[in-house]
Design a protein around this motif. Structure first.
Motif, PDB file in Angstrom:
ATOM      1  N   ASN A 208     -29.081 -30.112  35.521  1.00  0.00           N
ATOM      2  CA  ASN A 208     -29.853 -29.978  34.258  1.00  0.00           C
ATOM      3  C   ASN A 208     -31.184 -30.305  34.275  1.00  0.00           C
ATOM      4  OD1 ASN A 208     -27.376 -29.163  33.029  1.00  0.00           O
ATOM      5  ND2 ASN A 208     -26.663 -31.014  32.411  1.00  0.00           N
TER       6      ASN A 208
ATOM      7  N   SER B  69     -37.456 -37.114  22.916  1.00  0.00           N
ATOM      8  CA  SER B  69     -36.441 -37.291  24.030  1.00  0.00           C
ATOM      9  C   SER B  69     -35.158 -37.653  24.141  1.00  0.00           C
ATOM     10  CB  SER B  69     -37.148 -38.202  25.413  1.00  0.00           C
ATOM     11  OG  SER B  69     -36.247 -38.398  26.400  1.00  0.00           O
ATOM     12  N   ARG B  70     -34.204 -36.803  24.249  1.00  0.00           N
ATOM     13  CA  ARG B  70     -32.462 -37.150  23.969  1.00  0.00           C
ATOM     14  C   ARG B  70     -32.010 -38.347  25.069  1.00  0.00           C
ATOM     15  NH1 ARG B  70     -31.513 -31.747  25.389  1.00  0.00           N
ATOM     16  NH2 ARG B  70     -32.518 -30.553  23.767  1.00  0.00           N
ATOM     17  N   THR B  71     -32.772 -38.356  25.984  1.00  0.00           N
ATOM     18  CA  THR B  71     -32.385 -39.596  26.980  1.00  0.00           C
ATOM     19  C   THR B  71     -33.305 -40.835  26.829  1.00  0.00           C
ATOM     20  OG1 THR B  71     -33.517 -38.713  28.727  1.00  0.00           O
ATOM     21  CG2 THR B  71     -31.336 -37.982  28.534  1.00  0.00           C
ATOM     22  N   GLY B  72     -34.601 -40.878  26.122  1.00  0.00           N
ATOM     23  CA  GLY B  72     -35.610 -41.720  26.519  1.00  0.00           C
ATOM     24  C   GLY B  72     -36.393 -41.691  27.520  1.00  0.00           C
ATOM     25  N   GLU B  73     -36.063 -40.795  28.450  1.00  0.00           N
ATOM     26  CA  GLU B  73     -37.046 -40.466  29.396  1.00  0.00           C
ATOM     27  C   GLU B  73     -38.136 -39.473  28.959  1.00  0.00           C
ATOM     28  OE1 GLU B  73     -35.460 -39.831  33.384  1.00  0.00           O
ATOM     29  OE2 GLU B  73     -33.482 -40.050  32.472  1.00  0.00           O
TER      30      GLU B  73
ATOM     31  N   ARG C 232     -34.555 -32.360  33.620  1.00  0.00           N
ATOM     32  CA  ARG C 232     -34.618 -33.686  33.184  1.00  0.00           C
ATOM     33  C   ARG C 232     -35.260 -33.705  31.863  1.00  0.00           C
ATOM     34  NH1 ARG C 232     -37.463 -38.262  37.239  1.00  0.00           N
ATOM     35  NH2 ARG C 232     -36.919 -39.811  35.832  1.00  0.00           N
ATOM     36  N   TYR C 233     -36.316 -32.682  31.523  1.00  0.00           N
ATOM     37  CA  TYR C 233     -37.182 -32.995  30.343  1.00  0.00           C
ATOM     38  C   TYR C 233     -36.977 -31.448  29.593  1.00  0.00           C
ATOM     39  CZ  TYR C 233     -39.149 -36.817  33.016  1.00  0.00           C
ATOM     40  OH  TYR C 233     -39.248 -37.795  33.786  1.00  0.00           O
ATOM     41  N   ASP C 234     -37.058 -31.441  28.393  1.00  0.00           N
ATOM     42  CA  ASP C 234     -37.053 -30.192  27.502  1.00  0.00           C
ATOM     43  C   ASP C 234     -38.351 -29.639  27.313  1.00  0.00           C
ATOM     44  OD1 ASP C 234     -36.068 -28.337  25.899  1.00  0.00           O
ATOM     45  OD2 ASP C 234     -35.570 -29.619  24.280  1.00  0.00           O
TER      46      ASP C 234
END
Length: 149
Positions: free
Chosen positions: A80, A120-124, A82-84
């Motif tokens: 997947n 960011s969904r993950t905070g990254e 890592r970033y959108d």
């Protein structure tokens, strides 16, 4: 709106071979009723085509969910992202169209970094150098430093 017995309509939905263009309803059940009513006029049943039928959304959705008909196939063609990036580019296109091009590349990078922080969904969040690498070709085209195309 009435419920209809599917058995009377099956010739219109054959899996193999040609289907009938029209069916004949000989019974109907009003919504909320437990009793079937016989169609007496015309005597051989009410003519109906598939385009006359509607499916209730609730039972249809339940049917699809129980059989996992709408489940999307998984794509195992790699990890997947890592970033959108796709969503960021969509937002950036809107931003540039609505508000114009920032005066410096650093300002553009800061805008994108802020977008990632907020979305960011993950905070990254990608670091500045990663964003710069992705946006430099766009920045050059926006500034007319590279030919378009």
């Amino acid at each position: 709106m009435v419920e209809v017995p599917i058995a009377e309509l099956m010739p219109m939905f054959r899996r193999f071979g040609p289907s009938d263009e029209q069916g004949r309803l000989k019974r109907v059940k009003p919504l909320g009723s437990a009793t079937w009513l016989n169609v007496t006029e015309p005597p051989d049943g009410l003519p109906i085509r598939s385009s006359d039928l509607l499916l209730a959304a609730g039972p249809l959705q339940q049917f699809e969910e129980e059989r996992e008909l709408l489940r999307r196939p998984t794509n195992n063609m790699g990890a997947n992202a890592r970033y959108d990036w796709e969503s960021m580019y969509a937002w950036l296109t809107w931003y540039l169209f609505e508000k114009g091009v920032p005066t410096t590349q650093s300002a553009l990078i800061a805008l994108v970094q802020d977008w990632f922080v907020q979305n960011s969904r993950t905070g990254e969040v990608p670091d500045e150098s990663t964003i710069r690498k992705r946006l430099t070709p766009l920045w050059r085209k926006l500034r007319g430093e590279e030919p378009v195309g």
